[in-house]
Design a protein around this motif. Structure first.
Motif, PDB file in Angstrom:
ATOM      1  N   ARG A 157      36.450 -39.711  -2.825  1.00 40.74           N
ATOM      2  CA  ARG A 157      36.498 -38.781  -1.729  1.00 40.74           C
ATOM      3  C   ARG A 157      35.653 -39.423  -0.632  1.00 40.74           C
ATOM      4  O   ARG A 157      35.358 -38.703   0.349  1.00 40.74           O
ATOM      5  CB  ARG A 157      35.875 -37.304  -2.147  1.00 40.74           C
ATOM      6  N   ASP A 158      35.860 -40.661  -0.376  1.00 39.56           N
ATOM      7  CA  ASP A 158      35.388 -41.596   0.907  1.00 39.56           C
ATOM      8  C   ASP A 158      36.379 -41.366   1.906  1.00 39.56           C
ATOM      9  O   ASP A 158      37.592 -41.696   1.701  1.00 39.56           O
ATOM     10  CB  ASP A 158      35.192 -42.855   0.626  1.00 39.56           C
ATOM     11  N   ILE A 159      35.810 -41.081   3.204  1.00 43.65           N
ATOM     12  CA  ILE A 159      37.082 -40.562   4.128  1.00 43.65           C
ATOM     13  C   ILE A 159      37.832 -42.082   4.367  1.00 43.65           C
ATOM     14  O   ILE A 159      39.212 -41.621   4.722  1.00 43.65           O
ATOM     15  CB  ILE A 159      36.467 -40.067   5.623  1.00 43.65           C
ATOM     16  N   GLU A 160      37.341 -43.069   4.671  1.00 38.27           N
ATOM     17  CA  GLU A 160      38.142 -44.283   5.181  1.00 38.27           C
ATOM     18  C   GLU A 160      39.115 -44.824   4.032  1.00 38.27           C
ATOM     19  O   GLU A 160      40.215 -44.876   4.372  1.00 38.27           O
ATOM     20  CB  GLU A 160      37.195 -45.332   5.579  1.00 38.27           C
ATOM     21  N   PRO A 161      38.632 -44.893   3.010  1.00 36.80           N
ATOM     22  CA  PRO A 161      39.437 -45.255   1.816  1.00 36.80           C
ATOM     23  C   PRO A 161      40.542 -44.083   1.572  1.00 36.80           C
ATOM     24  O   PRO A 161      41.647 -44.464   1.340  1.00 36.80           O
ATOM     25  CB  PRO A 161      38.668 -45.293   0.598  1.00 36.80           C
ATOM     26  N   LEU A 162      40.333 -42.789   1.661  1.00 38.60           N
ATOM     27  CA  LEU A 162      41.100 -41.703   1.718  1.00 38.60           C
ATOM     28  C   LEU A 162      42.340 -41.906   2.957  1.00 38.60           C
ATOM     29  O   LEU A 162      43.483 -41.979   2.500  1.00 38.60           O
ATOM     30  CB  LEU A 162      40.673 -40.379   1.713  1.00 38.60           C
ATOM     31  N   HIS A 163      41.808 -42.084   4.044  1.00 38.95           N
ATOM     32  CA  HIS A 163      42.824 -42.232   5.231  1.00 38.95           C
ATOM     33  C   HIS A 163      43.794 -43.462   4.802  1.00 38.95           C
ATOM     34  O   HIS A 163      45.081 -43.468   4.945  1.00 38.95           O
ATOM     35  CB  HIS A 163      42.053 -42.435   6.633  1.00 38.95           C
ATOM     36  N   ALA A 164      43.426 -44.537   4.792  1.00 42.61           N
ATOM     37  CA  ALA A 164      43.924 -45.651   4.447  1.00 42.61           C
ATOM     38  C   ALA A 164      44.947 -45.514   3.272  1.00 42.61           C
ATOM     39  O   ALA A 164      46.197 -46.118   3.395  1.00 42.61           O
ATOM     40  CB  ALA A 164      42.913 -47.165   3.935  1.00 42.61           C
ATOM     41  N   ALA A 165      44.502 -44.881   2.144  1.00 39.50           N
ATOM     42  CA  ALA A 165      45.316 -44.684   1.073  1.00 39.50           C
ATOM     43  C   ALA A 165      46.605 -43.993   1.278  1.00 39.50           C
ATOM     44  O   ALA A 165      47.740 -43.965   0.757  1.00 39.50           O
ATOM     45  CB  ALA A 165      44.702 -44.332  -0.051  1.00 39.50           C
ATOM     46  N   VAL A 166      46.247 -42.928   1.986  1.00 38.56           N
ATOM     47  CA  VAL A 166      47.616 -41.806   2.509  1.00 38.56           C
ATOM     48  C   VAL A 166      48.460 -42.599   3.461  1.00 38.56           C
ATOM     49  O   VAL A 166      49.520 -42.540   3.182  1.00 38.56           O
ATOM     50  CB  VAL A 166      46.879 -40.621   3.075  1.00 38.56           C
ATOM     51  N   GLU A 167      48.045 -43.278   4.396  1.00 40.01           N
ATOM     52  CA  GLU A 167      48.886 -44.120   5.231  1.00 40.01           C
ATOM     53  C   GLU A 167      49.584 -45.147   4.488  1.00 40.01           C
ATOM     54  O   GLU A 167      50.633 -45.394   4.667  1.00 40.01           O
ATOM     55  CB  GLU A 167      48.039 -44.938   6.401  1.00 40.01           C
ATOM     56  N   GLU A 168      49.039 -45.939   3.630  1.00 41.80           N
ATOM     57  CA  GLU A 168      49.673 -46.900   2.978  1.00 41.80           C
ATOM     58  C   GLU A 168      50.685 -46.307   1.887  1.00 41.80           C
ATOM     59  O   GLU A 168      51.871 -46.607   1.634  1.00 41.80           O
ATOM     60  CB  GLU A 168      48.826 -47.933   1.830  1.00 41.80           C
TER      61      GLU A 168
ATOM     62  N   ALA B 202      41.001 -43.295  -4.247  1.00 42.40           N
ATOM     63  CA  ALA B 202      40.357 -42.750  -3.207  1.00 42.40           C
ATOM     64  C   ALA B 202      40.219 -41.146  -3.264  1.00 42.40           C
ATOM     65  O   ALA B 202      39.156 -40.489  -2.724  1.00 42.40           O
ATOM     66  CB  ALA B 202      41.171 -43.146  -1.865  1.00 42.40           C
ATOM     67  N   THR B 203      40.934 -40.589  -3.979  1.00 41.41           N
ATOM     68  CA  THR B 203      40.821 -39.120  -3.969  1.00 41.41           C
ATOM     69  C   THR B 203      39.893 -38.923  -5.044  1.00 41.41           C
ATOM     70  O   THR B 203      38.863 -37.786  -4.802  1.00 41.41           O
ATOM     71  CB  THR B 203      42.084 -38.443  -4.999  1.00 41.41           C
ATOM     72  N   GLN B 204      39.314 -39.430  -5.888  1.00 43.28           N
ATOM     73  CA  GLN B 204      38.187 -39.580  -6.768  1.00 43.28           C
ATOM     74  C   GLN B 204      36.848 -39.807  -6.141  1.00 43.28           C
ATOM     75  O   GLN B 204      35.995 -39.140  -6.318  1.00 43.28           O
ATOM     76  CB  GLN B 204      38.173 -40.543  -8.113  1.00 43.28           C
TER      77      GLN B 204
END
Length: 170
Positions: free
Chosen positions: A98-109, A94-96
């Motif tokens: 840089r899509d907002i939704e996957p980044l948000h989901a990855a941080v939460e998980e 997700a960091t690579q």
């Protein structure tokens, strides 16, 4: 048991007569040490050590219930570690992208899986940056729709500050 062995030796019993009791004492000491190792390993996050402790407990003849509980703890630990590894992979991807939704989901998980904050911080930063860009794009679209010069200028400046490409702010 040790006191009985000592008393027998003091009373003049032959070594062969106390040998069985001495062996039983050593077995009990080995069981106690294995139980302590299992207990210590059950509280740690080290699956390899817990597996070794379980094996040592089985070899020493520790009670089946103790071994079974340790095996259950190992299964839970392995699930937590697998979840953490999966969360780390999702964070990197997700960091690579840089899509907002996957980044948000990855941080939460990652937070839920117990990934240390120092491993999450880059993804959090990327999320903040991409959210700022998204907000700037929205503001620019709104300014373009109303065609007010001051609002357009402010939106363009905000877009540059958010890191939008020059082509997006012209």
């Amino acid at each position: 048991l040790q006191a009985s062995i000592d008393a027998g030796r003091e009373a003049g019993l032959a070594e062969t007569e106390t040998q069985e009791a001495a062996q039983a004492l050593e077995q009990e000491r080995a069981k106690a040490a294995a139980r302590e190792r299992i207990q210590a390993a059950s509280g740690a996050e080290d699956a390899v050590e817990l597996k070794a402790a379980i094996q040592a407990g089985e070899d020493a003849g520790v009670a089946e219930e103790v071994v079974r509980n340790a095996q259950e703890a190992l299964a839970e630990l392995e699930q937590r570690l697998e979840r953490r590894a999966t969360a780390r992979t999702a964070l990197r991807e997700a960091t690579q992208t840089r899509d907002i939704e996957p980044l948000h989901a990855a941080v939460e998980e990652a937070v839920a899986a117990g990934v240390p904050e120092d491993e999450i911080s880059a993804a959090r930063q990327a999320l903040r940056e991409e959210q700022a860009k998204s907000d700037a794009r929205k503001t620019l679209r709104e300014a373009l729709a109303c065609r007010e010069i001051l609002q357009l200028q402010v939106s363009m400046d905000a877009g540059r500050e958010a890191g939008l490409a020059e082509t997006e702010t012209q």
